[in-house]
Design a protein around this motif. Structure first.
Motif: not given
Length: 321
Positions: A255-257, A291, A295-296, A298-299
């Protein structure tokens, strides 16, 4: 006069043997002895002369050439091997990378560096290199698992190359041990650990396109089976592309953030997140999109950046790097 003729004959014979070796021919002593009407011991001396010529001689491309006996062919052949030819600067840099990675136990790390120094440097240069590295080697802190991994990494890498299924016992962070059948597709190293990238055989259809990451030091047992799996060319796994999207070794859906970076050096973000794109805003901050898988990870990283990071609540879009 007879001695001169004999010397000339020997000279011609050695050149002929040398020429045949270069052409890839197998030299058998008895056959050559019969052809030239000499004792096989004379042929052996000719071969030894050629060996002496090549001994400790390396060509300008770093090729070390030897005359070796082939037991299967029952004769001598010429063999060239590429030798390690790192410069002092290159060797020092490689050693520093190995030391700074802290991904190997001390015994394996020290052996690699010692072998590299011995293979690459003449005796007079080894002392200097050892002195440059000895303090860091002495104080090297190995990963807490303390396991020797090199052989396992190679065996698992071979399974990746041969597309062989692996059965293994894997210990999770919780301590729970699971038994899994996997399709290995890559080996990666990141921040103190080595990882095996694989698809879980029973879940391929349920989660297509999203491989699982296993820390190799947590693999308690594994068996590489004879069962092969097929990877269509269009679906082949590319470690380089995967690495860009999993900088923190946490998996999940792709996914993208996006976020806003207010720090002093945007390159620190772009280097840490290989897929990141950034656009400078009017206030000097940067709008960043990235991308990643899951998300873990990256968060966790974003929270560690403190006031330098602001969540992109307005959902601005990045159009250039």
């Amino acid at each position: 006069m007879e001695g001169v003729k004999e010397s000339a004959r020997k000279h011609d014979r050695v050149l002929e043997i040398y020429s045949r070796l270069l052409s890839g021919e197998i030299i058998r002593k008895q056959e050559m002895a019969d052809e030239y009407g000499v004792n096989p011991r004379s042929i052996q001396r000719d071969i030894d002369s050629i060996r002496d010529f090549y001994a400790n001689r390396m060509d300008r491309h770093g090729e070390l050439t030897e005359i070796q006996y082939d037991r299967i062919a029952k004769g001598f052949r010429i063999v060239s091997a590429k030798t390690i030819t790192l410069t002092n600067a290159e060797l020092f840099t490689v050693a520093k990378v190995i030391l700074e990675s802290r991904s190997l136990c001390k015994e394996e790390m020290e052996k690699i560096i010692t072998d590299l120094i011995g293979a690459c440097l003449p005796t007079e240069e080894r002392k200097k290199m050892n002195e440059l590295l000895q303090n860091e080697i002495f104080h090297y802190v190995e990963p807490r698992h303390g396991k020797a991994l090199i052989n396992s990494i190679w065996e698992l890498g071979t399974a990746v190359y041969q597309h062989r299924m692996i059965q293994m016992e894997y210990q999770k962070v919780s301590g729970e041990v699971s038994n899994v059948n996997i399709k290995p597709v890559g080996i990666m190293g990141s921040e103190y650990y080595f990882y095996l990238i694989a698809y879980i055989g029973d879940k391929d259809k349920e989660y297509p396109g999203y491989p699982t990451v296993y820390r190799i030091d947590r693999i308690k047992k594994y068996r590489i089976t004879d069962e092969r799996f097929h990877v269509p060319y269009k679906d082949r796994f590319e470690e380089g592309e995967f690495r860009k999207r999993i900088p923190f070794m946490f998996t999940g859906k792709l996914h993208k953030a996006s976020f806003i970076y207010k720090g002093a050096d945007i390159n620190a973000v772009l280097d840490r997140l290989p897929t990141a794109m950034a656009e400078r805003r009017e206030d000097g901050s940067y709008l960043v999109t990235v991308e990643v898988y899951g998300n873990q990870g990256l968060n966790f990283w974003l929270k560690g950046q403190g006031e330098n990071i602001e969540i992109n609540e307005n959902k601005e879009k990045v159009v250039s790097v």
